[in-house]
Motif scaffolding. Structure first.
Motif, PDB file in Angstrom:
ATOM      1  N   GLU A   1      64.591 -32.475-132.740  1.00 41.81           N
ATOM      2  CA  GLU A   1      64.846 -33.914-132.660  1.00 41.81           C
ATOM      3  C   GLU A   1      65.336 -34.312-131.272  1.00 41.81           C
ATOM      4  O   GLU A   1      64.956 -35.378-130.753  1.00 41.81           O
ATOM      5  N   ARG A   2      66.163 -33.476-130.652  1.00 37.79           N
ATOM      6  CA  ARG A   2      66.600 -33.779-129.285  1.00 37.79           C
ATOM      7  C   ARG A   2      65.442 -33.658-128.304  1.00 37.79           C
ATOM      8  O   ARG A   2      65.326 -34.447-127.352  1.00 37.79           O
ATOM      9  N   ALA A   3      64.560 -32.655-128.525  1.00 37.95           N
ATOM     10  CA  ALA A   3      63.378 -32.527-127.671  1.00 37.95           C
ATOM     11  C   ALA A   3      62.444 -33.717-127.844  1.00 37.95           C
ATOM     12  O   ALA A   3      61.821 -34.184-126.880  1.00 37.95           O
TER      13      ALA A   3
ATOM     14  N   THR B   1      56.670 -30.476-124.693  1.00 40.02           N
ATOM     15  CA  THR B   1      56.294 -30.620-123.286  1.00 40.02           C
ATOM     16  C   THR B   1      57.129 -31.733-122.660  1.00 40.02           C
ATOM     17  O   THR B   1      57.865 -32.453-123.351  1.00 40.02           O
ATOM     18  N   ASP B   2      57.016 -31.852-121.344  1.00 46.89           N
ATOM     19  CA  ASP B   2      57.599 -32.990-120.596  1.00 46.89           C
ATOM     20  C   ASP B   2      59.112 -33.063-120.693  1.00 46.89           C
ATOM     21  O   ASP B   2      59.688 -34.160-120.741  1.00 46.89           O
ATOM     22  N   VAL B   3      59.768 -31.921-120.719  1.00 48.99           N
ATOM     23  CA  VAL B   3      61.228 -31.906-120.678  1.00 48.99           C
ATOM     24  C   VAL B   3      61.671 -31.272-119.368  1.00 48.99           C
ATOM     25  O   VAL B   3      60.962 -30.431-118.804  1.00 48.99           O
ATOM     26  N   PRO B   4      62.855 -31.626-118.848  1.00 44.58           N
ATOM     27  CA  PRO B   4      63.317 -31.062-117.585  1.00 44.58           C
ATOM     28  C   PRO B   4      63.613 -29.572-117.698  1.00 44.58           C
ATOM     29  O   PRO B   4      63.819 -29.038-118.798  1.00 44.58           O
TER      30      PRO B   4
ATOM     31  N   GLU C   1      67.582 -27.684-123.114  1.00 43.12           N
ATOM     32  CA  GLU C   1      67.925 -26.550-123.968  1.00 43.12           C
ATOM     33  C   GLU C   1      66.712 -25.785-124.488  1.00 43.12           C
ATOM     34  O   GLU C   1      66.806 -24.578-124.759  1.00 43.12           O
ATOM     35  N   VAL C   2      65.560 -26.437-124.637  1.00 45.94           N
ATOM     36  CA  VAL C   2      64.391 -25.696-125.116  1.00 45.94           C
ATOM     37  C   VAL C   2      63.899 -24.702-124.069  1.00 45.94           C
ATOM     38  O   VAL C   2      63.195 -23.747-124.395  1.00 45.94           O
TER      39      VAL C   2
ATOM     40  N   VAL D   1      59.597 -22.821-132.261  1.00 47.77           N
ATOM     41  CA  VAL D   1      59.619 -23.868-131.245  1.00 47.77           C
ATOM     42  C   VAL D   1      59.318 -23.239-129.895  1.00 47.77           C
ATOM     43  O   VAL D   1      59.960 -22.252-129.511  1.00 47.77           O
ATOM     44  N   ALA D   2      58.356 -23.801-129.170  1.00 51.62           N
ATOM     45  CA  ALA D   2      58.018 -23.310-127.834  1.00 51.62           C
ATOM     46  C   ALA D   2      57.874 -24.491-126.885  1.00 51.62           C
ATOM     47  O   ALA D   2      57.515 -25.599-127.291  1.00 51.62           O
TER      48      ALA D   2
END
Length: 496
Positions: A357-359, A387-390, A394-395, A404-405
């Motif tokens: 949910e945070r991702a 995708t598209d996270v800094p 945390e992921v 989760v990948a």
């Protein structure tokens, strides 16, 4: 024999659970009289009561192990004696493979098909491997001055404690037990409270195989009680562990506070998978990437959950990866057609879901991202691609231990290596390339205990498995694992 869905369900319904520990070769009740309700995460049904052991039970198990070691029926027996009994042990594991597989499936939610076809037969084969290996070990006679001879032998350490993780209860127990027993040690095992039954059955099968009572003991209960007591115990000579980095660090402190016992720690991981544009088969790379990140519900310490793709093939790979992920759709663990099973508990699924949910808030869910209810249980999560996270999200940085990948593009080889190594862990890594030169160059630069080239998460009986950095130290598998449970003794004889 391959069983149908109905046959597995019937076999599961007929299972008998006994949550009592095994100490000195017999089932006994925990001294506290307390038990812990054990539920099947796939249904929420309580299947067993695990006895909550404490210090007194640990003391009794360690005393039984020490008495067996000192008696010498196992520790001082010839390697051929131990070999024959480990081979008999392996045969009994094969006979009880379906029962062992059902215990692990009903305890922690993994597909029973995989537990029966891979985990149980693999465990039996590993006991055979170490049974044969210990008989072929050689001692050394190094060069010494005239009038003297030195014999260098590898000696068992004595009483070994083993703390097992819940994601592969049977296999991880075997990875520690097989070399420890082959070397002549006595063992006290703390199985995971989430999945104790396959290890308890192992202890019963060991007696039937002719392994003397007290050589293999199993103490059930919580890590805060049993694990801590073993780690602080003054009469435990060595402790082998698979689990989180946080707990591994605590065990190091306990060892220092007690008798400075030896440690072999296989801790956390956050493994990378590098896909270069010169990869020979991008579809195969995507299929293997899905296996590497979603197999066993993503509850794998070496799961390749950080996937970096060269920008020119990033869109095509992402499409193929999302397609491949569909083969890991969650379902009833007793259904042979299930892609992945339940996570180990609804509470753990809650934690993984909160991360998703945070991702979703901070980036893009490129595939998956749902939490189906199956058999009334909310412990199931669809394989999810982020995708598209800094880079500091945390992921990218935290071991999620679920399906989760995260996928991100890179523009150069140097960037890919830097991103892969940008983690406190160093357990495993993979890379895909058609260039032999790049395969050698990049694998040399990756900080990981195992680097898989044009495959993912490769391992075998003959190759050591373990990590660098905060993934721990010591190695499982291969003849090198025997080094965890033995040490050198020099016997110098002088006559001139």
């Amino acid at each position: 024999m391959t069983r149908s869905y109905d046959e597995w369900k019937a076999a599961a319904a007929a299972m008998e659970f006994d949550g009592r520990p095994v100490i000195g070769g017999v089932r006994v009740a925990a001294r506290s009289g307390e038990t812990i309700a054990k539920t099947n995460p796939a249904t929420g049904e309580v299947v067993s009561q695990i006895h909550a052991c404490g210090q007194e039970d640990v003391d009794a198990a360690v005393a039984a192990a020490r008495a067996a070691y000192e008696a010498g029926e196992w520790s001082r027996a010839g390697a051929g004696f131990r070999r024959e009994r480990l081979l008999a042990f392996a045969g009994l594991i094969e006979e009880h493979a379906d029962e062992l597989a059902l215990f692990d499936s009903l305890d922690m939610g993994k597909p029973v098909r995989e537990a029966a076809a891979i985990d149980a037969p693999g465990s039996a084969a590993l006991y055979r491997f170490y049974g044969e290996a210990i008989e072929k070990a050689e001692d050394l006679i190094p060069v010494t001055p005239p009038g003297s001879t030195a014999l260098v032998t590898r000696e068992a350490l004595g009483v070994v404690a083993v703390i097992v993780a819940w994601n592969y209860p049977l296999e991880i127990a075997t990875w520690k037990l097989a070399p420890a027993l082959a070397a002549g040690n006595s063992v006290v095992v703390k199985p995971p409270v989430e999945a104790s039954h396959s290890t308890l059955l192992l202890a019963e099968l060991a007696i039937r195989a002719g392994i003397p009572a007290g050589v293999l003991n199993v103490v059930t209960g919580r890590g805060s009680a049993v694990g801590r007591s073993l780690a602080l115990h003054e009469d435990v000579d060595m402790l082998a562990f698979t689990g989180s980095t946080e707990v591994a660090k605590q065990l190091q402190q306990y060892a220092g506070q007690s008798n400075m016992k030896r440690l072999a720690l296989e801790a956390g991981g956050k493994s990378s998978n590098l896909i270069f544009a010169d990869c020979d088969d991008l579809r195969l790379a995507a299929q293997k990437a899905a296996f590497g990140s979603f197999y066993n519900q993503g509850e794998v310490c070496s799961a390749n959950s950080r996937i970096f793709v060269e920008r020119s093939v990033y869109p095509e790979f992402l499409e193929l990866y999302a397609e491949a992920a569909r083969a890991y759709a969650p379902g009833d663990p007793l259904d042979p057609e299930t892609g992945i099973g339940a996570l180990v508990s609804e509470a753990h699924a809650d934690t993984v879901w909160a991360t998703i949910e945070r991702a979703r808030r901070d980036g893009t869910i490129a595939a998956g991202g749902t939490r189906p209810e199956i058999n009334g249980s909310r412990a199931f999560i669809e394989p999810t691609i982020v995708t598209d996270v800094p880079a500091d999200h945390e992921v990218h940085t935290r071991e999620i231990f679920g399906p989760v990948a995260v996928v991100a593009p890179f523009d150069s080889e140097d960037e890919a290596v830097a991103r892969a190594n940008e983690t406190p862990y160093g357990l495993a890594a993979s890379l895909w390339t058609g260039s032999l030169a790049r395969a050698h160059r990049v694998s040399q630069r990756l900080v990981a205990g195992t680097v898989s080239v044009n495959t993912v998460d490769a391992l075998g009986f003959t190759t050591p498995f373990g990590g660098f950095k905060q993934s721990g130290f010591g190695r499982d598998l291969s003849v090198h694992a025997l080094e965890n449970y033995t040490d050198y003794k020099t016997t110098w004889m002088q006559w001139g």
